[in-house]
Design a protein around this motif. Structure first.
Motif, mmCIF file in Angstrom:
data_model
loop_
_atom_site.group_PDB
_atom_site.id
_atom_site.type_symbol
_atom_site.label_atom_id
_atom_site.label_comp_id
_atom_site.label_asym_id
_atom_site.label_seq_id
_atom_site.Cartn_x
_atom_site.Cartn_y
_atom_site.Cartn_z
ATOM 1 N N GLY A 119 0.797 -1.220 0.000
ATOM 2 C CA GLY A 119 0.000 0.000 0.000
ATOM 3 C C GLY A 119 0.824 1.261 0.000
ATOM 4 N N GLY A 120 0.112 2.371 0.139
ATOM 5 C CA GLY A 120 0.751 3.675 0.219
ATOM 6 C C GLY A 120 1.355 3.919 1.588
ATOM 7 N N GLY A 121 1.982 5.072 1.743
ATOM 8 C CA GLY A 121 2.724 5.355 2.966
ATOM 9 C C GLY A 121 1.916 5.284 4.240
ATOM 10 N N ALA A 122 0.666 5.757 4.210
ATOM 11 C CA ALA A 122 -0.155 5.746 5.422
ATOM 12 C C ALA A 122 -0.453 4.325 5.872
ATOM 13 N N VAL A 123 -0.810 3.456 4.942
ATOM 14 C CA VAL A 123 -1.098 2.062 5.287
ATOM 15 C C VAL A 123 0.170 1.354 5.756
ATOM 16 N N LEU A 124 1.310 1.647 5.125
ATOM 17 C CA LEU A 124 2.578 1.075 5.594
ATOM 18 C C LEU A 124 2.849 1.505 7.032
ATOM 19 N N ASP A 125 2.662 2.794 7.314
ATOM 20 C CA ASP A 125 2.882 3.303 8.672
ATOM 21 C C ASP A 125 2.010 2.573 9.679
ATOM 22 N N LEU A 126 0.734 2.454 9.356
ATOM 23 C CA LEU A 126 -0.238 1.845 10.269
ATOM 24 C C LEU A 126 0.060 0.376 10.514
ATOM 25 N N VAL A 127 0.129 -0.419 9.459
ATOM 26 C CA VAL A 127 0.259 -1.869 9.616
ATOM 27 C C VAL A 127 1.633 -2.241 10.170
ATOM 28 N N CYS A 128 2.671 -1.537 9.744
ATOM 29 C CA CYS A 128 4.009 -1.846 10.259
ATOM 30 C C CYS A 128 4.129 -1.488 11.739
ATOM 31 N N PHE A 129 3.408 -0.458 12.176
ATOM 32 C CA PHE A 129 3.353 -0.172 13.619
ATOM 33 C C PHE A 129 2.688 -1.319 14.360
ATOM 34 N N ALA A 130 1.577 -1.804 13.817
ATOM 35 C CA ALA A 130 0.888 -2.928 14.455
ATOM 36 C C ALA A 130 1.787 -4.162 14.483
ATOM 37 N N ALA A 131 2.486 -4.438 13.385
ATOM 38 C CA ALA A 131 3.376 -5.598 13.329
ATOM 39 C C ALA A 131 4.539 -5.449 14.298
ATOM 40 N N ALA A 132 5.060 -4.232 14.422
ATOM 41 C CA ALA A 132 6.214 -3.996 15.285
ATOM 42 C C ALA A 132 5.880 -4.132 16.760
ATOM 43 N N THR A 133 4.593 -4.008 17.110
ATOM 44 C CA THR A 133 4.185 -4.071 18.516
ATOM 45 C C THR A 133 3.479 -5.379 18.862
ATOM 46 N N ALA A 134 3.125 -6.193 17.877
ATOM 47 C CA ALA A 134 2.527 -7.510 18.145
ATOM 48 C C ALA A 134 3.649 -8.500 18.463
ATOM 49 N N HIS A 135 3.499 -9.236 19.549
ATOM 50 C CA HIS A 135 4.544 -10.185 19.969
ATOM 51 C C HIS A 135 5.907 -9.496 20.092
ATOM 52 N N ARG A 136 5.901 -8.214 20.426
ATOM 53 C CA ARG A 136 7.129 -7.408 20.503
ATOM 54 C C ARG A 136 7.881 -7.366 19.173
ATOM 55 N N GLY A 137 7.174 -7.654 18.096
ATOM 56 C CA GLY A 137 7.784 -7.492 16.786
ATOM 57 C C GLY A 137 7.642 -8.692 15.882
ATOM 58 N N ILE A 138 6.764 -8.589 14.890
ATOM 59 C CA ILE A 138 6.651 -9.607 13.847
ATOM 60 C C ILE A 138 7.357 -9.054 12.603
ATOM 61 N N ARG A 139 8.152 -9.875 11.966
ATOM 62 C CA ARG A 139 8.878 -9.414 10.782
ATOM 63 C C ARG A 139 7.894 -8.965 9.702
ATOM 64 N N HIS A 140 8.210 -7.867 9.090
ATOM 65 C CA HIS A 140 7.319 -7.366 8.056
ATOM 66 C C HIS A 140 8.099 -7.029 6.789
ATOM 67 N N VAL A 141 7.419 -7.229 5.668
ATOM 68 C CA VAL A 141 7.957 -6.883 4.355
ATOM 69 C C VAL A 141 7.052 -5.819 3.758
ATOM 70 N N ARG A 142 7.633 -4.699 3.389
ATOM 71 C CA ARG A 142 6.863 -3.588 2.848
ATOM 72 C C ARG A 142 6.851 -3.655 1.322
ATOM 73 N N PHE A 143 5.674 -3.422 0.757
ATOM 74 C CA PHE A 143 5.511 -3.309 -0.691
ATOM 75 C C PHE A 143 4.906 -1.932 -0.967
ATOM 76 N N PRO A 144 5.703 -0.885 -0.997
ATOM 77 C CA PRO A 144 5.166 0.456 -1.259
ATOM 78 C C PRO A 144 4.559 0.525 -2.656
ATOM 79 N N THR A 145 3.465 1.246 -2.784
ATOM 80 C CA THR A 145 2.748 1.273 -4.066
ATOM 81 C C THR A 145 2.617 2.671 -4.659
ATOM 82 N N THR A 146 3.246 3.665 -4.043
ATOM 83 C CA THR A 146 3.203 5.026 -4.566
ATOM 84 C C THR A 146 4.621 5.528 -4.787
#
Length: 398
Positions: A119-146
């Motif tokens: 997704g775009g930057g806002a969705v990356l910010d939101l979901v990556c924050f959630a991933a970073a705080t779940a289980h003290r950090g779940i690995r995430h891969v970003r696919f920016p689209t803008t």
């Protein structure tokens, strides 16, 4: 008695460039994830997608399913696509964070799983924050689209959501497992979104790479026309420069007060807020950069002719360099954009540090901004835009 031992943890900032990354014959993702799971097993992946991307690419879910089936020995999907409302508004609603956490919980993700965010930057910010705080950090891969997220925000290590009416007030620093820039996503972007990423490239060129800035000058017509070849080169070079800064400046998690990549942003963040986030980030940064360039002239840091040439380039790329929001006032009569200085200082965590440009390709950090000269710069931008207004100098509370 005090026991103190220093330790370090190595990180890798991986940015990969491709086209049609979810085509079954494209081995980039399978190569990336191969051996990355515990004991070399199959990677469990939950995919979050910007709602705008789903609308533009209705075949995306089928392509992801086909890719996972073809590469079943490397990854498995933990469920269907989790759709997230696109745009800055998603970061203003904390319930969206809770929905992301719930989806990760219900999918049974653990710290050896992966979250894919498309997704775009806002969705990356939101979901990556959630991933970073779940289980003290779940690995995430970003696919920016803008263009904005592929060349700037999406290739960084910051994430967060807006709170108390302030941009990114809640957030973390979390290094992505990887960032995958798929240029195919840029093809269907609306013109406004496709253009917005150009300004962050101008920004990073101004503070780090004069040669790149002059390339932008030489290709301004192609970039203004959003020619694919020119835009893709600009995005790639912008991403490279942003990553270079993150990994070489000695402060990737911003423990200090310097934020050179935020040139033009102290005013931009306030403009976004004052506009109710109707103003796009790139549009606000263009104005914020113009303001700081004109301020630098008045502060004796930058030649006036150079400042005018840069502002003209910004305008040639299709951006406005003045907005009436620059002259919005608070109930006390204060020009609201000036409040952005204190909010920026607070965001930095202490001393105010604003990056300015003394010459193309160079930067200088200042710790004070003269409010009178800021207002003079606002008036100069208004005059440049042909806006007849009462003097903000006469009315502002300084």
């Amino acid at each position: 008695m005090i026991t103190e031992r220093e330790f370090s943890v190595p990180f890798a900032q991986r940015v990969l460039f491709s086209r049609e990354v979810f085509a079954v014959g494209n081995g980039l993702l399978s190569d990336l994830l191969s051996g990355a799971s515990e004991n070399g097993g199959v990677a469990k992946v939950l995919v979050f997608v910007d709602s705008h991307v789903v609308e533009a690419f209705p075949e995306l879910e089928d392509r992801l399913l086909a890719y996972a089936e073809c590469h079943a020995g490397v990854l498995t999907l933990a469920g269907g696509l989790v759709k997230v409302p696109g745009g800055e508004a998603c970061k203003n609603d904390f319930s969206q964070v809770e929905k992301c956490w719930k989806a990760m919980h219900e999918a049974g993700l653990d710290r050896h799983s992966f979250v894919f965010v498309i997704g775009g930057g806002a969705v990356l910010d939101l979901v990556c924050f959630a991933a970073a705080t779940a289980h003290r950090g779940i690995r995430h891969v970003r696919f920016p689209t803008t263009t904005l997220s592929q060349g700037d925000g999406g290739v960084g290590v910051k994430n967060g959501v807006n709170y108390f009416g302030k941009k990114n007030w809640i957030g973390t620093f979390a290094v992505p497992f990887a960032i995958v820039n798929d240029f195919a996503f840029l093809d269907s972007l609306p013109t406004r979104e496709r253009r917005c990423g150009l300004i962050e490239a101008v920004k990073v060129a101004l503070i780090r790479d004069a040669e790149f800035y002059h390339w932008i000058e030489a290709n301004v017509e192609a970039l203004a026309a959003l020619d694919s070849e020119a835009v893709e080169y600009l995005v790639k070079r912008s991403a490279e420069l942003h990553v270079e800064h993150i990994v070489t400046n000695g402060d990737p998690f911003e423990q200090g007060s310097a934020r050179p990549l935020d040139f033009g942003h102290w005013a931009a963040h306030k403009l976004e807020q004052v506009s109710g986030f109707a103003m796009a980030h790139g549009e606000a940064v263009a104005i914020g950069m113009a303001l700081d360039l004109f301020y630098s002239v008045r502060a004796g840091l930058l030649d006036g002719g150079v400042a005018n040439e840069i502002v003209m380039l910004i305008e040639q790329l299709g951006f406005e360099t003045f907005s009436p929001y620059l002259q919005s006032r608070s109930r006390s009569g204060e020009v609201v954009v000036l409040e952005g200085l204190e909010e920026f200082r607070e965001h930095l965590g202490g001393e105010l540090t604003v990056t300015l440009v003394p010459e193309i390709g160079k930067k200088v950090e200042v710790h004070e901004m003269d409010r009178g000269m800021i207002l003079e710069a606002v008036e100069a931008l208004a005059e440049r835009a042909g806006v007849r207004v009462e003097s903000v100098m006469e009315q502002a509370v300084v």
